[in-house]
Design an enzyme around this catalytic site. Sequence first.
Site, PDB file in Angstrom:
ATOM      1  N   SER A 148       0.860  -1.182   0.000  1.00 47.35           N
ATOM      2  CA  SER A 148       0.000   0.000   0.000  1.00 47.35           C
ATOM      3  C   SER A 148       0.893   1.227   0.000  1.00 47.35           C
ATOM      4  O   SER A 148       2.027   1.184   0.493  1.00 47.35           O
ATOM      5  CB  SER A 148      -0.898   0.020   1.236  1.00 47.35           C
ATOM      6  OG  SER A 148      -1.536   1.284   1.380  1.00 47.35           O
ATOM      7  N   TYR A 167      -2.373  -1.103  10.041  1.00 45.04           N
ATOM      8  CA  TYR A 167      -2.350  -1.333   8.598  1.00 45.04           C
ATOM      9  C   TYR A 167      -1.062  -0.778   7.986  1.00 45.04           C
ATOM     10  O   TYR A 167      -0.372  -1.470   7.219  1.00 45.04           O
ATOM     11  CB  TYR A 167      -3.571  -0.676   7.965  1.00 45.04           C
ATOM     12  CG  TYR A 167      -3.673  -0.869   6.467  1.00 45.04           C
ATOM     13  CD1 TYR A 167      -4.178  -2.051   5.937  1.00 45.04           C
ATOM     14  CD2 TYR A 167      -3.268   0.129   5.577  1.00 45.04           C
ATOM     15  CE1 TYR A 167      -4.277  -2.241   4.567  1.00 45.04           C
ATOM     16  CE2 TYR A 167      -3.365  -0.045   4.211  1.00 45.04           C
ATOM     17  CZ  TYR A 167      -3.872  -1.226   3.706  1.00 45.04           C
ATOM     18  OH  TYR A 167      -3.963  -1.406   2.345  1.00 45.04           O
TER      19      TYR A 167
END
Length: 251
Positions: A148, A167
């Site tokens: 990401s 995350y």
Amino acid sequence: MGVKQLLDLSGRTALVTGGSRGLGLQIAEALGELGARVALVARKGDELDAAVAHLATQNIEAVPLVCDLSDAPAIPPMVARAERTVGPMDILVNNAGATWGAATVDVPLAAWQKVIDVNLTAMFIVTQEVGRCSMVPRREGKVINVASILGLKGGSNEGRRPATLAYSTSKGGVVNFTRALAVEWGRHNINVNAIAPGLFPTRMTRGILEMMGDDAAKQPPLGRLGGPEDLKGIVAVLASDAGSFITGQII
């Protein structure tokens, strides 16, 4: 060899985790269109069945594999089942992911552990098993990890976007997992790369996008969110012979 031949995946097999919807399904579409036979892994059987039916409308053969990747002992039998069903894996896409949006002081330990278990530990076990059973003995393979943009930076100070420390931390781990494994497995002729997407509208990002509103599309340089075709080109390159001299890269 021509470019079309370099991109051809006919006769190859691919395992895509988190493949029943969102980015994983988009990736499966790309691999299948190029000729690969695809095994899809997800937690929910009904969503897998819907994905297989969707791919069939595009003449793409896909096999559903139900597996909760947060359950580490369930992963090796799933990989063995995939090999029995479609054969040794030529391509592995580690796409399954989880997130948790909250201020760091409010994140429960169980939430942190869930994100790490799915985004890092499961990726490690799936890759280890595919490497052990398919890629290392055959001295070939393509591993594509979905990281990401948040694994490459600290996040955003945009007030309407929730903090996602677990995350971001896990995706930073995916980045260096990719680099380290590329070095280790290069001697086996295995390419290991990662894609680090920005914001795409998916079920996982729905809440974030609702909170950010119109500001979400203003942040990327192109002034829009990722779309249903935007990962297909780079996946095609990294999964095929067109990317045979690319490894250890985060795109």
